[in-house]
Write an enzyme that holds these catalytic residues in place. Structure first.
Site, short mmCIF file in Angstrom:
data_model
loop_
_atom_site.label_atom_id
_atom_site.label_comp_id
_atom_site.label_asym_id
_atom_site.label_seq_id
_atom_site.Cartn_x
_atom_site.Cartn_y
_atom_site.Cartn_z
CG ASP A 197 -1.96 1.04 1.23
OD1 ASP A 197 -2.07 1.76 0.22
OD2 ASP A 197 -2.69 1.16 2.23
CB CYS B 165 -5.52 6.22 -0.99
SG CYS B 165 -4.16 7.14 -0.26
#
Length: 384
Positions: free
Chosen positions: A284, A337
């Site tokens: 991530d 994100c």
């Protein structure tokens, strides 16, 4: 505090942020200086500040400037209110509105101003989002919903929802993930609830939960960029043996307590090579955060072209660093994100072209139009 005094406080905090202070630090410093402010006052000032940061360009256009005073003038005008009602100069209210603080109508503003988007990012965002550009950027101007993850190690989603309801916290299931609950009332009461203290729920965006649900269950999993450990906890609740790593171990300092509350075990690693191989490596990666600008709006204005280029270099390096840690037949998952294709699919195309032995098995894109934050996930399979 009166409503006008809260606006005056927000102006002071916004000016500190404009001078270079981080939003959270500026708010904390104001609260420490303002012992008279109750919890409701602190919440109201925080909302004013973050609303102004989300809509900095449009509020500034309406308010006739870029400082905190102009932003709050613009905020009131955007809401259809007459600023002179609050800007009276009486007591702790801001000084009265002057003749040169009239601002301009948004009808004459460029699209990037109306959508509160940095000019330099418009071409990339338009190319990445296509026809979704305007609705997504509009969504990012508004507050994000509060989502919870039902901790499957402690309770089902229905059980968690019932426990919250007993404390007056209403929720509804989110279609984005089987564990996701959207809080519809008393969101600020969640962290003090028994359901939270007992580990039935964790605060986690619904799209972030959907990313985890798209990954294989069980096995040995490495969360290579663990940060606070939200995805590590979700992986562990789904039966994985989880190892958490972060380039800055300090980011994981709360993870042991969170894992204990959740009833799961997570091992923290720095020497990841010694524990390899893993069935799943989740990266991530650090990114622009453009998909989460509703929650962290100052990032939209602090990001620069040079910063974005450095982030892309870091992302590519992490993919190359973690690929050898995956067991034959295992999965390398790349997540951001971000809404920008240059951080997302373009990185995966480059990686698979330059590094042999991998194929793209799944690809998922989420935007705020889906309800949660913007996320991207690529699931890469290691060819045995």
């Amino acid at each position: 505090m009166t409503p006008a005094a809260r606006i005056a406080a927000a102006i002071a905090v916004l000016d500190e942020i404009r001078a270079g202070d981080a939003a959270e630090r500026a708010l904390t410093n104001w609260a420490r200086r303002s012992r008279y402010a109750g919890s409701g006052d602190r919440a109201a000032v925080r909302d004013h500040v973050f609303d102004a940061l989300r809509c900095r360009r449009s509020f500034g256009w309406l308010g006739g400037g870029e400082d905190g005073r102009a932003l709050m003038l613009g905020a009131l005008r955007a809401g259809g209110e007459d600023p002179s009602v609050m800007f009276t100069g009486e007591g702790h209210a801001p000084a009265p509105v002057t003749a040169d603080e009239g601002g301009q109508s948004l009808d004459t503003a460029p699209e990037a101003v109306r959508l509160d988007t940095p000019d330099w990012l418009v071409p990339d965002l338009q190319a990445s989002l296509a026809e979704d550009f305007a609705p997504v950027m509009e969504a990012l101007r508004h507050r994000a919903p509060v989502f919870l993850r039902a901790n499957l190690a402690r309770a089902t989603r229905d059980e968690a929802a019932r426990a919250l309801a007993e404390e007056g916290i209403e929720t509804r299931p989110s279609p984005l993930a089987e564990t996701a609950l959207e809080v519809t009332t008393r969101a600020r009461a969640v962290s003090g609830s028994a359901a939270y203290r007992e580990g039935l729920v964790e605060l986690q965006d619904a799209a972030s939960q959907a990313v985890v649900e798209a990954l294989p269950r069980g096995g040995r999993a490495l969360d290579y960029c663990a940060g606070g450990g939200g995805k590590s906890l979700a992986l562990a609740a789904r039966g994985a043996e989880v190892f958490a790593h972060d380039a800055d171990p300090g980011r994981m300092r709360d993870l042991p307590a969170r894992a204990a509350r959740a009833g799961v075990r997570i091992a923290q690693l720095q020497a990841v090579d010694r524990a390899a191989p893993f069935d799943l490596v989740l990266t991530d990666v650090p990114c622009s955060g453009s998909g989460s600008w509703r929650r962290a709006p100052e990032g939209k204005w602090r990001l620069t072209a040079d910063m974005l280029e450095r982030l892309e270099q870091t992302q590519a390096a992490i993919l190359r660093r973690t690929a050898p840690l995956v067991a034959p037949g295992g999965v390398l998952a790349y997540a951001t994100c971000s809404l920008l294709e240059r951080e997302n699919a373009a990185q995966i195309r480059r990686f698979t072209a330059e590094v042999g032995g991998w194929h793209l098995a799944q690809e998922h894109r989420f935007t705020p139009r889906d309800g949660g934050d913007g996320f991207y996930l690529a699931v890469l399979r290691h060819k045995p």
